[in-house]
Design a protein around this motif. Structure first.
Motif, PDB file in Angstrom:
ATOM      1  N   ILE A 103     -35.846 -28.834-118.332  1.00 38.52           N
ATOM      2  CA  ILE A 103     -34.431 -29.207-118.314  1.00 38.52           C
ATOM      3  C   ILE A 103     -34.030 -29.691-116.927  1.00 38.52           C
ATOM      4  CG2 ILE A 103     -32.080 -28.315-118.562  1.00 38.52           C
ATOM      5  CD1 ILE A 103     -33.211 -26.363-120.668  1.00 38.52           C
ATOM      6  N   ALA A 104     -34.485 -28.972-115.895  1.00 41.55           N
ATOM      7  CA  ALA A 104     -34.170 -29.381-114.518  1.00 41.55           C
ATOM      8  C   ALA A 104     -34.762 -30.753-114.210  1.00 41.55           C
ATOM      9  CB  ALA A 104     -34.697 -28.350-113.528  1.00 41.55           C
ATOM     10  N   LEU A 105     -35.995 -30.980-114.651  1.00 42.79           N
ATOM     11  CA  LEU A 105     -36.622 -32.289-114.455  1.00 42.79           C
ATOM     12  C   LEU A 105     -35.832 -33.376-115.182  1.00 42.79           C
ATOM     13  CD1 LEU A 105     -38.975 -34.058-113.470  1.00 42.79           C
ATOM     14  CD2 LEU A 105     -40.187 -33.446-115.590  1.00 42.79           C
ATOM     15  N   GLY A 106     -35.407 -33.068-116.388  1.00 38.47           N
ATOM     16  CA  GLY A 106     -34.638 -34.040-117.154  1.00 38.47           C
ATOM     17  C   GLY A 106     -33.344 -34.436-116.472  1.00 38.47           C
ATOM     18  N   ASN A 107     -32.656 -33.474-115.883  1.00 41.04           N
ATOM     19  CA  ASN A 107     -31.419 -33.784-115.166  1.00 41.04           C
ATOM     20  C   ASN A 107     -31.687 -34.678-113.955  1.00 41.04           C
ATOM     21  OD1 ASN A 107     -29.294 -32.448-116.641  1.00 41.04           O
ATOM     22  ND2 ASN A 107     -30.193 -30.515-116.004  1.00 41.04           N
ATOM     23  N   ARG A 108     -32.803 -34.440-113.275  1.00 41.07           N
ATOM     24  CA  ARG A 108     -33.147 -35.259-112.101  1.00 41.07           C
ATOM     25  C   ARG A 108     -33.514 -36.689-112.535  1.00 41.07           C
ATOM     26  NH1 ARG A 108     -35.962 -30.388-110.601  1.00 41.07           N
ATOM     27  NH2 ARG A 108     -34.882 -29.287-108.937  1.00 41.07           N
ATOM     28  N   VAL A 109     -34.335 -36.778-113.580  1.00 37.43           N
ATOM     29  CA  VAL A 109     -34.749 -38.100-114.053  1.00 37.43           C
ATOM     30  C   VAL A 109     -33.559 -38.875-114.589  1.00 37.43           C
ATOM     31  CG1 VAL A 109     -36.168 -39.307-115.757  1.00 37.43           C
ATOM     32  CG2 VAL A 109     -37.102 -37.336-114.547  1.00 37.43           C
ATOM     33  N   PHE A 110     -32.647 -38.179-115.256  1.00 34.61           N
ATOM     34  CA  PHE A 110     -31.466 -38.824-115.822  1.00 34.61           C
ATOM     35  C   PHE A 110     -30.672 -39.557-114.737  1.00 34.61           C
ATOM     36  CE2 PHE A 110     -27.193 -39.169-117.474  1.00 34.61           C
ATOM     37  CZ  PHE A 110     -27.375 -39.459-118.811  1.00 34.61           C
ATOM     38  N   LYS A 111     -30.603 -38.951-113.555  1.00 27.91           N
ATOM     39  CA  LYS A 111     -29.829 -39.538-112.463  1.00 27.91           C
ATOM     40  C   LYS A 111     -30.473 -40.804-111.903  1.00 27.91           C
ATOM     41  CE  LYS A 111     -27.915 -35.118-110.861  1.00 27.91           C
ATOM     42  NZ  LYS A 111     -27.831 -34.156-109.727  1.00 27.91           N
ATOM     43  N   THR A 112     -31.793 -40.869-111.955  1.00 29.60           N
ATOM     44  CA  THR A 112     -32.507 -41.934-111.249  1.00 29.60           C
ATOM     45  C   THR A 112     -33.230 -42.901-112.178  1.00 29.60           C
ATOM     46  OG1 THR A 112     -34.490 -40.532-111.049  1.00 29.60           O
ATOM     47  CG2 THR A 112     -32.863 -40.410-109.274  1.00 29.60           C
ATOM     48  N   ARG A 113     -33.114 -42.739-113.464  1.00 26.48           N
ATOM     49  CA  ARG A 113     -33.959 -43.496-114.397  1.00 26.48           C
ATOM     50  C   ARG A 113     -33.759 -45.005-114.313  1.00 26.48           C
ATOM     51  NH1 ARG A 113     -31.079 -42.283-120.250  1.00 26.48           N
ATOM     52  NH2 ARG A 113     -28.927 -42.574-119.559  1.00 26.48           N
ATOM     53  N   ASN A 153     -20.918 -40.046-114.070  1.00 36.32           N
ATOM     54  CA  ASN A 153     -21.299 -39.777-112.673  1.00 36.32           C
ATOM     55  C   ASN A 153     -22.774 -39.392-112.575  1.00 36.32           C
ATOM     56  OD1 ASN A 153     -18.618 -40.242-111.790  1.00 36.32           O
ATOM     57  ND2 ASN A 153     -18.083 -38.117-112.310  1.00 36.32           N
ATOM     58  N   ARG A 154     -23.592 -40.090-113.358  1.00 34.44           N
ATOM     59  CA  ARG A 154     -25.047 -39.874-113.392  1.00 34.44           C
ATOM     60  C   ARG A 154     -25.423 -38.468-113.828  1.00 34.44           C
ATOM     61  NH1 ARG A 154     -27.982 -42.042-108.203  1.00 34.44           N
ATOM     62  NH2 ARG A 154     -26.550 -40.602-107.160  1.00 34.44           N
ATOM     63  N   GLU A 155     -24.545 -37.808-114.546  1.00 34.39           N
ATOM     64  CA  GLU A 155     -24.827 -36.493-115.113  1.00 34.39           C
ATOM     65  C   GLU A 155     -24.799 -36.603-116.633  1.00 34.39           C
ATOM     66  OE1 GLU A 155     -25.542 -33.826-113.412  1.00 34.39           O
ATOM     67  OE2 GLU A 155     -24.994 -34.422-111.374  1.00 34.39           O
ATOM     68  N   VAL A 156     -25.564 -35.748-117.298  1.00 29.51           N
ATOM     69  CA  VAL A 156     -25.549 -35.713-118.759  1.00 29.51           C
ATOM     70  C   VAL A 156     -24.138 -35.404-119.227  1.00 29.51           C
ATOM     71  CG1 VAL A 156     -26.415 -34.518-120.793  1.00 29.51           C
ATOM     72  CG2 VAL A 156     -27.958 -35.025-118.896  1.00 29.51           C
ATOM     73  N   CYS A 184     -41.002 -38.049-119.113  1.00 32.21           N
ATOM     74  CA  CYS A 184     -39.637 -38.311-118.628  1.00 32.21           C
ATOM     75  C   CYS A 184     -38.636 -38.282-119.767  1.00 32.21           C
ATOM     76  CB  CYS A 184     -39.585 -39.657-117.909  1.00 32.21           C
ATOM     77  SG  CYS A 184     -40.302 -39.647-116.251  1.00 32.21           S
ATOM     78  N   TYR A 185     -38.947 -38.941-120.868  1.00 30.02           N
ATOM     79  CA  TYR A 185     -37.998 -38.957-121.981  1.00 30.02           C
ATOM     80  C   TYR A 185     -37.898 -37.592-122.655  1.00 30.02           C
ATOM     81  CZ  TYR A 185     -36.667 -43.837-121.908  1.00 30.02           C
ATOM     82  OH  TYR A 185     -36.116 -45.037-121.547  1.00 30.02           O
ATOM     83  N   ARG A 186     -39.004 -36.866-122.711  1.00 22.89           N
ATOM     84  CA  ARG A 186     -38.926 -35.510-123.275  1.00 22.89           C
ATOM     85  C   ARG A 186     -38.050 -34.640-122.390  1.00 22.89           C
ATOM     86  NH1 ARG A 186     -37.381 -31.896-125.138  1.00 22.89           N
ATOM     87  NH2 ARG A 186     -38.392 -30.135-126.175  1.00 22.89           N
ATOM     88  N   ALA A 187     -38.163 -34.814-121.071  1.00 23.68           N
ATOM     89  CA  ALA A 187     -37.348 -34.024-120.143  1.00 23.68           C
ATOM     90  C   ALA A 187     -35.875 -34.396-120.266  1.00 23.68           C
ATOM     91  CB  ALA A 187     -37.840 -34.236-118.713  1.00 23.68           C
ATOM     92  N   ILE A 188     -35.579 -35.685-120.364  1.00 24.69           N
ATOM     93  CA  ILE A 188     -34.186 -36.120-120.519  1.00 24.69           C
ATOM     94  C   ILE A 188     -33.591 -35.529-121.789  1.00 24.69           C
ATOM     95  CG2 ILE A 188     -32.728 -38.111-121.013  1.00 24.69           C
ATOM     96  CD1 ILE A 188     -34.477 -39.740-119.124  1.00 24.69           C
ATOM     97  N   VAL A 189     -34.357 -35.595-122.875  1.00 30.01           N
ATOM     98  CA  VAL A 189     -33.870 -35.034-124.139  1.00 30.01           C
ATOM     99  C   VAL A 189     -33.660 -33.532-124.018  1.00 30.01           C
ATOM    100  CG1 VAL A 189     -34.548 -34.548-126.530  1.00 30.01           C
ATOM    101  CG2 VAL A 189     -34.811 -36.853-125.596  1.00 30.01           C
ATOM    102  N   ALA A 190     -34.542 -32.849-123.306  1.00 30.53           N
ATOM    103  CA  ALA A 190     -34.367 -31.407-123.100  1.00 30.53           C
ATOM    104  C   ALA A 190     -33.078 -31.111-122.357  1.00 30.53           C
ATOM    105  CB  ALA A 190     -35.563 -30.847-122.322  1.00 30.53           C
ATOM    106  N   ALA A 191     -32.775 -31.905-121.334  1.00 29.71           N
ATOM    107  CA  ALA A 191     -31.533 -31.721-120.576  1.00 29.71           C
ATOM    108  C   ALA A 191     -30.324 -31.989-121.457  1.00 29.71           C
ATOM    109  CB  ALA A 191     -31.528 -32.631-119.357  1.00 29.71           C
ATOM    110  N   GLU A 192     -30.390 -33.045-122.258  1.00 35.34           N
ATOM    111  CA  GLU A 192     -29.264 -33.363-123.145  1.00 35.34           C
ATOM    112  C   GLU A 192     -29.078 -32.292-124.211  1.00 35.34           C
ATOM    113  OE1 GLU A 192     -29.147 -38.227-122.852  1.00 35.34           O
ATOM    114  OE2 GLU A 192     -30.079 -37.281-124.602  1.00 35.34           O
TER     115      GLU A 192
END
Length: 248
Positions: A20-30, A84-87, A136-144
C-alpha cells in the motif's frame, strides 16, 4: 484499515502495508516514472528480429488496450488522477464497465504497455519491464483499495465480492451498459493525449525496427507521415478541448 462485510468480518483480503505504501508513492510519480522507465528500457536494450508478425501482435495488443480504455470512458468516466497527487475518489463507482471489472482502465494501460514491449521485442524489456509494471499497478490498486475500504467499508467489500479485481467479464457487457449512452465527446476529451503519445511511440519503435531489420533509410517517409497525422489530430483535439468547442 477498517471496514468489512455486513456481518462484521472482512470479506476481502487486504494487501500488506508495504505494498500500500509503495502504491501511494508510485501513484504520485507515475506520470513521469512510467514513461521514463519505458523509454529507458527501450534505449538500453537491443530488439530481436522476429519478423513482422511480432510487430503486428504488439500493435494489436496495444490497440486492444486503447479500445478497452475508450469503451470504459465512453460509458462511465471515473477520476483516476486523484487529488493533489494523492489517491482520491468522489464516490464509489460500481456501474457500467465497473460492474464488469474493478480496474478496467488499468487493464487497458497494461495492455498498451505490453503491446509496446512486444513491438520492441527485446528479452530484457520483458524480464524487467513486465514485473516492474505489474508490481506498480498492483501496488496502486492496493493503495486505492485501502482508501476505498477506509471510506466506504462494507459497501466496498460487497462490491469486491461480486466484481473481479482484474478480469473483465466482457460476456456481461450488454447487460452492464444497457441504457447508458456512449459519450464519444468524453472519449476524445479524456483520451486524446494518452492515445496520441503511445501511438506516436509505437510508430517510432516500428520505424527503428524496420530501419534495422527490413528496409533501407528511404522507407522512413511513411512513418514521418503517420507521426504528422498523429500530431495534427492531437492538436485538433486539444484545440477543441481548450476552446471548449467540444464538451462532454
Amino acid at each position: 484499515m477498517t471496514g468489512g462485510s455486513p456481518s462484521g468480518s472482512p470479506r476481502v483480503a487486504r494487501a500488506p502495508s508495504w505494498l500500500i505504501a509503495l502504491g501511494n508513492r508510485v501513484f504520485k510519480t507515475r506520470d513521469l516514472l512510467f514513461p521514463v522507465v519505458l523509454i529507458g528500457l527501450i534505449a538500453a536494450t537491443e530488439p530481436r528480429n522476429s519478423g513482422r508478425a511480432i510487430e503486428w501482435l504488439g500493435v494489436a495488443v496495444a490497440t486492444l488496450g486503447q479500445l478497452l480504455r475508450a469503451t470504459v470512458v465512453g460509458y462511465r468516466y471515473i477520476v483516476r488522477g486523484g487529488r493533489n497527487r494523492e489517491v482520491y475518489a468522489e464516490g464509489l463507482v460500481t456501474s457500467g464497465f465497473f460492474s464488469l471489472s474493478r480496474n478496467p482502465l488499468y487493464v487497458g494501460n497494461l495492455l498498451i504497455i505490453v503491446g509496446l514491449l512486444i513491438i520492441w521485442n527485446a528479452p530484457l524489456t520483458y524480464l524487467i519491464g513486465l514485473p516492474f509494471f505489474l508490481l506498480c499497478y498492483r501496488a496502486i490498486v492496493a493503495a486505492e483499495e485501502a482508501y476505498l475500504n477506509e471510506k466506504y467499508g462494507a459497501e466496498f467489500d460487497a462490491y469486491c465480492d461480486r466484481v473481479p479485481r482484474w478480469w473483465v467479464r466482457l460476456g456481461q457487457m450488454g447487460e452492464a451498459t444497457r441504457g447508458i449512452p456512449f459519450n464519444w465527446r468524453r472519449v476524445i476529451l479524456k483520451e486524446y493525449g494518452s492515445a496520441a503519445y503511445w501511438i506516436a511511440g509505437a510508430i517510432v519503435l516500428l520505424m527503428i525496427r524496420d530501419s534495422r531489420f527490413f528496409v533501407g533509410i528511404t522507407s522512413r517517409a511513411p512513418y514521418f507521415v503517420a507521426l504528422a497525422v498523429v500530431v495534427v489530430l492531437w492538436a485538433i483535439a486539444r484545440y477543441f478541448k481548450k476552446s471548449k468547442r467540444l464538451r462532454e
